[in-house]
Design a protein around this motif. Structure first.
Motif, PDB file in Angstrom:
ATOM      1  N   HIS A  84      73.311  81.542   7.945  1.00 32.16           N
ATOM      2  CA  HIS A  84      73.469  80.055   8.292  1.00 32.16           C
ATOM      3  C   HIS A  84      74.319  79.467   7.275  1.00 32.16           C
ATOM      4  O   HIS A  84      74.854  78.464   7.425  1.00 32.16           O
ATOM      5  N   HIS A 119      74.792  71.225  13.944  1.00 29.62           N
ATOM      6  CA  HIS A 119      74.762  71.013  15.638  1.00 29.62           C
ATOM      7  C   HIS A 119      73.536  70.721  16.113  1.00 29.62           C
ATOM      8  O   HIS A 119      73.392  69.619  16.951  1.00 29.62           O
ATOM      9  N   THR A 120      72.203  70.924  15.844  1.00 36.93           N
ATOM     10  CA  THR A 120      70.982  70.700  16.330  1.00 36.93           C
ATOM     11  C   THR A 120      70.671  69.386  15.893  1.00 36.93           C
ATOM     12  O   THR A 120      70.865  68.625  14.868  1.00 36.93           O
ATOM     13  N   THR A 127      68.906  75.675  25.022  1.00 31.24           N
ATOM     14  CA  THR A 127      70.079  76.510  24.328  1.00 31.24           C
ATOM     15  C   THR A 127      71.386  75.714  24.813  1.00 31.24           C
ATOM     16  O   THR A 127      72.286  75.861  24.302  1.00 31.24           O
ATOM     17  N   THR A 128      71.224  74.797  25.551  1.00 31.23           N
ATOM     18  CA  THR A 128      72.744  73.991  25.878  1.00 31.23           C
ATOM     19  C   THR A 128      72.364  72.397  25.778  1.00 31.23           C
ATOM     20  O   THR A 128      72.345  71.828  26.803  1.00 31.23           O
ATOM     21  N   GLU A 220      78.982  77.655  22.182  1.00 27.91           N
ATOM     22  CA  GLU A 220      78.133  78.712  22.694  1.00 27.91           C
ATOM     23  C   GLU A 220      78.329  79.970  22.274  1.00 27.91           C
ATOM     24  O   GLU A 220      77.380  80.485  22.182  1.00 27.91           O
ATOM     25  N   LEU A 223      76.712  80.070  18.904  1.00 24.25           N
ATOM     26  CA  LEU A 223      74.930  80.269  18.872  1.00 24.25           C
ATOM     27  C   LEU A 223      74.822  81.403  19.471  1.00 24.25           C
ATOM     28  O   LEU A 223      73.564  82.164  18.989  1.00 24.25           O
ATOM     29  N   SER A 227      72.102  83.926  17.472  1.00 28.07           N
ATOM     30  CA  SER A 227      70.928  84.297  18.057  1.00 28.07           C
ATOM     31  C   SER A 227      70.841  85.848  17.902  1.00 28.07           C
ATOM     32  O   SER A 227      69.663  86.359  17.530  1.00 28.07           O
ATOM     33  N   LYS A 304      66.498  87.389  23.198  1.00 31.85           N
ATOM     34  CA  LYS A 304      65.759  86.350  22.146  1.00 31.85           C
ATOM     35  C   LYS A 304      64.293  86.333  22.583  1.00 31.85           C
ATOM     36  O   LYS A 304      63.173  86.198  22.094  1.00 31.85           O
ATOM     37  N   THR A 346      63.808  78.966  16.583  1.00 36.85           N
ATOM     38  CA  THR A 346      65.403  78.586  16.388  1.00 36.85           C
ATOM     39  C   THR A 346      66.177  78.784  17.436  1.00 36.85           C
ATOM     40  O   THR A 346      66.224  80.020  17.846  1.00 36.85           O
ATOM     41  N   LEU A 347      67.240  77.960  17.925  1.00 37.77           N
ATOM     42  CA  LEU A 347      67.937  78.018  18.849  1.00 37.77           C
ATOM     43  C   LEU A 347      67.387  78.275  20.361  1.00 37.77           C
ATOM     44  O   LEU A 347      67.727  79.130  21.291  1.00 37.77           O
ATOM     45  N   GLN A 353      64.173  80.418  26.408  1.00 37.24           N
ATOM     46  CA  GLN A 353      64.888  81.463  26.917  1.00 37.24           C
ATOM     47  C   GLN A 353      64.327  81.875  28.509  1.00 37.24           C
ATOM     48  O   GLN A 353      65.255  82.128  29.231  1.00 37.24           O
TER      49      GLN A 353
END
Length: 369
Positions: A84, A119-120, A127-128, A220, A223, A227, A304, A346-347, A353
């Motif tokens: 990160h 970003h978050t 995830t998008t 994308e 990420l 991930s 993930k 996270t993510l 998922q």
């Protein structure tokens, strides 16, 4: 297909393991309780061997090397923000930045400059997500307004890579100086010992990362890279959790015999091993796909999802098989469980998922018997 590490990758693994060997539970607890939340000496050592610049030059290293290093970081629960604070946002600068912006990566690789990918945003799920932070042009620069949270390593990042909605549609990427006017940080510790921040932007000056065009595809890909790295870190944490649990069962006595003489307990440990191997194979699958330049969001979601499920299973079983000692601050198992839980969320959590995979079921053909 060859799943063995190359000689160079084995050397990288062993070097990383040696550098992080000083992290026992007591040492790590002291480090994460003080500023900056990681050991600056270890950070410089990681820089000296090139770990903070992995992937910046695709000719020298890539996703497989990142996987090797992150597995060792997970094994020792090292708090250094390699992904990160360096590799994740750094890869975006490599992909989108101009020559002057990419020159910043020399300082990052040397350990003198910390990055963060902002970003978050609050309320984002899946995830998008849709970015609500806005970017407005002002002469040759831009002004950003919005809130980003959580921003891992955002508490002390020298430069932030920030996503923001462009006036004509799409999402752009911008570089924001950590001391810019209108930028406010609210730093905090996460429950797993990491550091993060809420970043408030109020008409904050920024520079477009490369051309001020839609960077959705680049985001994308970033990420997916992050991930994959988190999956590798989780595998390392699971390996050590299983090792600690197996050793405990071999030494802890109950009714005059060690716990590993009880068949039910050894069967539960065997199930933990199965979960670990499932996670390891999916983590390797994700990294090898990236090495082949295949940024498939479905592969990332599969990896993930399995890593999240395996991590939850192993963390819960490790604590249960240790008993009360498993949740104490002085013993490592609880810290591994906390990190595995954080990685899962996270993510996008395992449920997020799963939704990605469900939404794409229609893209598969039917198998007819």
């Amino acid at each position: 297909m060859d799943f063995q590490l190359s000689d160079e990758q084995v050397l990288l693994r062993d070097t990383t393991r040696s550098m992080l060997s000083g992290y026992d539970t007591e040492t790590r607890n002291k480090v994460i309780e003080t500023e900056p939340g990681f050991n600056p000496e270890v950070w410089k050592q990681l820089a000296e061997v090139g770990i903070l610049g992995l992937g910046f030059d695709p000719e020298e290293s890539g996703p497989l090397e990142v996987m090797v290093v992150l597995t060792e970081i997970g094994r020792r629960l090292a708090p250094e923000p390699v992904v990160h604070g360096a590799l994740g946002p750094g890869a975006l600068i490599v992909e989108r930045g101009d020559a002057q912006q990419r020159a910043l990566l020399d300082s990052v690789a040397e350990g003198d400059h910390v990055l963060a990918f902002a970003h978050t945003e609050p309320g984002m799920r899946g995830t998008t997500p849709v970015v609500t932070t806005t970017a407005v042009p002002q002469g040759d620069s831009w002004r950003l307004s919005g809130r980003k949270n959580p921003v891992l390593t955002g508490d002390r990042a020298d430069t932030l890579v920030v996503s923001a909605a462009l006036p004509d549609g799409g999402t752009g990427l911008f570089l924001v100086d950590g001391g810019a006017d209108g930028l406010t940080r609210h730093g905090y510790r996460t429950f797993d010992g990491q550091r993060g921040a809420q970043i408030d932007l109020a008409d904050t000056p920024a520079t477009a990362l490369g051309e001020p065009t839609d960077a959705t595809a680049a985001i994308e890909r970033a990420l997916i890279r992050i991930s994959s790295a988190l999956c590798a870190e989780a595998v390392g944490a699971m390996e050590e959790s299983l090792r600690l649990t197996s050793d405990y069962l071999k030494t802890r006595k109950q009714f005059g015999v060690t716990l590993n003489t009880f068949q039910t307990l050894t069967q539960r440990a065997a199930d933990m091993y199965v979960s670990l191997e499932l996670a390891r194979s999916m983590s390797m699958y994700a990294a090898m796909s990236l090495a082949d330049d295949n940024y498939d969001p479905l592969i990332a979601a599969r990896a993930k999802l399995q890593v999240g499920r395996s991590g939850r299973h192993i963390a819960q079983e490790a604590i249960q098989l240790h008993g009360g000692i498993g949740v104490t601050w002085e013993y490592p198992v609880g810290h591994y469980a906390a990190r595995l839980t954080a990685i899962e969320h996270t993510l996008g959590s395992s449920q997020d998922q799963l939704r990605v995979l469900i939404d794409n079921v229609g893209g598969y053909g039917l198998a007819k018997l």
